[in-house]
Motif scaffolding. Structure first.
Motif, PDB file in Angstrom:
ATOM      1  N   LEU A   4       0.844  -1.202   0.000  1.00 51.99           N
ATOM      2  CA  LEU A   4       0.000   0.000   0.000  1.00 51.99           C
ATOM      3  C   LEU A   4       0.878   1.250   0.000  1.00 51.99           C
ATOM      4  CD1 LEU A   4      -3.166   0.811   1.867  1.00 51.99           C
ATOM      5  CD2 LEU A   4      -1.154   2.112   2.566  1.00 51.99           C
ATOM      6  N   SER A   5       0.500   2.219  -0.806  1.00 51.27           N
ATOM      7  CA  SER A   5       1.207   3.488  -0.694  1.00 51.27           C
ATOM      8  C   SER A   5       0.261   4.653  -0.936  1.00 51.27           C
ATOM      9  CB  SER A   5       2.426   3.531  -1.603  1.00 51.27           C
ATOM     10  OG  SER A   5       2.061   3.823  -2.902  1.00 51.27           O
ATOM     11  N   GLY A   6       0.545   5.750  -0.278  1.00 52.01           N
ATOM     12  CA  GLY A   6      -0.319   6.927  -0.354  1.00 52.01           C
ATOM     13  C   GLY A   6       0.482   8.142  -0.736  1.00 52.01           C
ATOM     14  N   MET A   7      -0.179   9.075  -1.399  1.00 55.77           N
ATOM     15  CA  MET A   7       0.501  10.313  -1.801  1.00 55.77           C
ATOM     16  C   MET A   7      -0.463  11.469  -1.593  1.00 55.77           C
ATOM     17  SD  MET A   7       3.251  11.432  -3.715  1.00 55.77           S
ATOM     18  CE  MET A   7       3.791  10.805  -5.269  1.00 55.77           C
ATOM     19  N   GLN A   8       0.009  12.517  -0.949  1.00 57.36           N
ATOM     20  CA  GLN A   8      -0.853  13.693  -0.753  1.00 57.36           C
ATOM     21  C   GLN A   8      -0.968  14.489  -2.049  1.00 57.36           C
ATOM     22  OE1 GLN A   8      -0.784  16.322   2.649  1.00 57.36           O
ATOM     23  NE2 GLN A   8       0.980  15.192   3.388  1.00 57.36           N
ATOM     24  N   PHE A  38      -3.401   5.108  -2.995  1.00 55.40           N
ATOM     25  CA  PHE A  38      -4.495   6.032  -2.735  1.00 55.40           C
ATOM     26  C   PHE A  38      -4.004   7.465  -2.623  1.00 55.40           C
ATOM     27  CE2 PHE A  38      -4.135   7.363   1.651  1.00 55.40           C
ATOM     28  CZ  PHE A  38      -3.222   6.455   2.141  1.00 55.40           C
ATOM     29  N   ALA A  40      -4.130  10.764  -0.658  1.00 55.75           N
ATOM     30  CA  ALA A  40      -4.425  11.157   0.718  1.00 55.75           C
ATOM     31  C   ALA A  40      -4.975  12.586   0.750  1.00 55.75           C
ATOM     32  CB  ALA A  40      -3.164  11.024   1.570  1.00 55.75           C
ATOM     33  N   HIS A  43      -5.574  14.033   4.276  1.00 52.56           N
ATOM     34  CA  HIS A  43      -4.320  14.545   4.837  1.00 52.56           C
ATOM     35  C   HIS A  43      -3.996  15.924   4.259  1.00 52.56           C
ATOM     36  CE1 HIS A  43      -3.124  10.381   6.236  1.00 52.56           C
ATOM     37  NE2 HIS A  43      -2.753  11.135   7.241  1.00 52.56           N
ATOM     38  N   TYR A 125      -2.398  13.611  12.387  1.00 50.80           N
ATOM     39  CA  TYR A 125      -2.006  13.117  11.058  1.00 50.80           C
ATOM     40  C   TYR A 125      -1.519  11.657  11.098  1.00 50.80           C
ATOM     41  CZ  TYR A 125       0.569  13.489   6.554  1.00 50.80           C
ATOM     42  OH  TYR A 125       1.045  13.310   5.294  1.00 50.80           O
ATOM     43  N   MET A 129      -2.998   8.222   9.206  1.00 48.01           N
ATOM     44  CA  MET A 129      -2.107   7.423   8.360  1.00 48.01           C
ATOM     45  C   MET A 129      -2.123   5.957   8.805  1.00 48.01           C
ATOM     46  SD  MET A 129       1.608   8.459   7.061  1.00 48.01           S
ATOM     47  CE  MET A 129       2.793   7.232   6.494  1.00 48.01           C
ATOM     48  N   ASP A 132      -5.201   4.457   7.432  1.00 46.60           N
ATOM     49  CA  ASP A 132      -5.043   4.210   5.982  1.00 46.60           C
ATOM     50  C   ASP A 132      -4.424   2.849   5.715  1.00 46.60           C
ATOM     51  OD1 ASP A 132      -5.716   6.894   5.636  1.00 46.60           O
ATOM     52  OD2 ASP A 132      -3.631   7.560   5.406  1.00 46.60           O
ATOM     53  N   ILE A 133      -3.484   2.503   6.557  1.00 45.08           N
ATOM     54  CA  ILE A 133      -2.690   1.288   6.328  1.00 45.08           C
ATOM     55  C   ILE A 133      -3.386   0.057   6.910  1.00 45.08           C
ATOM     56  CG2 ILE A 133      -0.486   0.173   6.915  1.00 45.08           C
ATOM     57  CD1 ILE A 133       0.689   3.107   6.964  1.00 45.08           C
ATOM     58  N   VAL A 141       4.639  -1.522   3.373  1.00 40.32           N
ATOM     59  CA  VAL A 141       4.378  -0.116   3.075  1.00 40.32           C
ATOM     60  C   VAL A 141       5.716   0.555   2.742  1.00 40.32           C
ATOM     61  CG1 VAL A 141       3.304   2.018   3.912  1.00 40.32           C
ATOM     62  CG2 VAL A 141       2.461  -0.184   4.718  1.00 40.32           C
ATOM     63  N   VAL A 143       8.104   3.429   1.916  1.00 36.62           N
ATOM     64  CA  VAL A 143       8.086   4.897   2.071  1.00 36.62           C
ATOM     65  C   VAL A 143       9.508   5.445   2.048  1.00 36.62           C
ATOM     66  CG1 VAL A 143       5.953   5.098   3.455  1.00 36.62           C
ATOM     67  CG2 VAL A 143       8.136   4.659   4.602  1.00 36.62           C
ATOM     68  N   GLN A 147       9.028   9.367   6.178  1.00 38.10           N
ATOM     69  CA  GLN A 147       7.785   8.764   6.687  1.00 38.10           C
ATOM     70  C   GLN A 147       8.037   7.612   7.662  1.00 38.10           C
ATOM     71  OE1 GLN A 147       4.716  10.024   6.073  1.00 38.10           O
ATOM     72  NE2 GLN A 147       5.806  11.642   4.992  1.00 38.10           N
TER      73      GLN A 147
END
Ligand code: ADP
Ligand code: TRP
Length: 320
Positions: A4-8, A38, A40, A43, A125, A129, A132-133, A141, A143, A147
């Motif tokens: 899983l990875s997220g990006m603002q 996903f 974010a 965030h 925050y 997060m 999210d995970i 994950v 990062v 992070q």
């Protein structure tokens, strides 16, 4: 294995985001059993309070992902705010999150120092997060170093929840992308939108040319030998090259390649690399229905997983 990875969606994507985060993360597609990507956007609300801007950035980042190689056949793409379970789980995790743990968060202090408002949202925050995970039973994950502390907090919260309410969450592994160097900006500091030293990946070509031609150099004369490793232009150019080609370029610097010519070579490498991506992005801009469909499918798949996890959480806590 679930990755899983997220990006603002907090600004125009630059070479640092691309080589430091997006490209290495997208390489997991198809290799892991399931990969979740996903946006974010909840965030991002901690720093962007301009609805027009956020709307635009949300739109842009989806196109950026699709143009940069996200493959809807292999992975799942969605907006955090489209899955209400993120905020529901966040609250539940907040009730077990020790204040002391959050007070140690370095990124909170750094952001407040940079001028971002010290709100409860910004302070919490890391809890969002973690939600999210943990919502997706992600084992891995990946990062960047920045992070790492957030990921450690996620692990701490998962362990604490499991010991309080019984085994519920998968405790994720942290994978720090040590191999990815910090990409320098045009002024030699870390490339970051907060320093105004970025080279965007999808911006106007004139802006990109100006940014590349404006990279800092030392005062060595045109034909003097140069030290590639201390040269920002070379360090950026290297990202586009194989090890053998990077070595060959380094030799040319040592033989007295002028900074002007070095920058022209970098501009060419940039254009060669990003031309197909830019073309694809333009094409996608004209296909909003396709983009919507990718998101709809992604949201649906993510939602199934999130709802199952929340059922477990509600049972474990006594909310069912
Ligand atoms: P910015 O510093 O421009 O605000 P973000 O903090 O939003 O960028 O970056 C998102 C992710 O992109 C980070 O978590 C990090 O992994 C990666 N990243 C950003 N800048 C760089 C850089 N200069 N070098 C390597 N990776 C970077
Ligand atoms: N905090 C991350 C960043 O600024 C973005 C993010 C939010 C994230 N939730 C996440 C990354 C979950 C990985 C997993 O870069």
């Amino acid at each position: 294995m679930r990755v899983l990875s997220g990006m603002q969606p907090s600004g125009q994507l630059h070479l640092g985001n691309y080589f430091g985060s997006m490209l290495p993360n997208l390489q997991h597609q198809g290799k892991a059993e399931q990969s979740f990507y996903f946006i974010a956007d909840l965030h991002a609300l901690t720093s962007i309070q301009d609805p027009k801007l956020l709307r635009q950035l949300r739109k842009d980042i989806i196109l950026d992902y699709l143009a940069s190689g996200f493959d809807p056949e292999k992975a799942i793409l969605y907006f955090q705010s489209d899955i209400p379970e993120h905020t529901e789980l966040m609250w539940i995790l907040a009730t077990i999150a020790p204040m002391g743990l959050l007070e140690r968060a370095v990124s909170y202090k750094e952001k407040v120092e940079k001028g971002i408002s010290a709100t409860v949202g910004l302070f919490s925050y890391p809890v969002l997060m973690a939600a999210d995970i943990l919502l997706y039973d992600a084992n891995l994950v990946p990062v960047g170093k920045d992070q790492k502390q957030h990921l450690e907090m996620t692990r701490d919260l998962a362990i604490k929840f499991n010991s309080t309410f019984g085994e519920t969450f998968v405790v994720p592994d942290v994978q720090i992308r040590e191999e990815v160097a910090v990409v320098p900006g045009t002024d030699g500091q870390k490339m970051s939108k907060s320093y105004g030293n970025t080279i965007p990946i999808f911006g106007d070509e004139k802006v990109i040319k100006k940014a590349i031609m404006g990279i800092v150099t030392d005062s060595r004369g045109a034909t003097d030998p140069k030290d590639p490793e201390t040269c920002v232009t070379y360090r950026i150019h290297k990202l586009f090259l194989s090890a053998a080609d990077a070595k060959e370029l380094a030799d040319r610097y040592r033989e007295g390649l002028s900074y002007g010519d070095a920058k022209k070579l970098l501009l060419q490498a940039y254009l060669d690399h990003f031309a197909p991506l830019r073309e694809r992005r333009l094409e996608l801009e004209g296909k909003p229905e396709y983009v919507q469909e990718v998101l709809r499918k992604g949201t649906q798949k993510a939602s199934v997983v999130a709802q199952k996890t929340m059922e477990r959480v509600r049972k474990a806590t006594g909310l069912r």
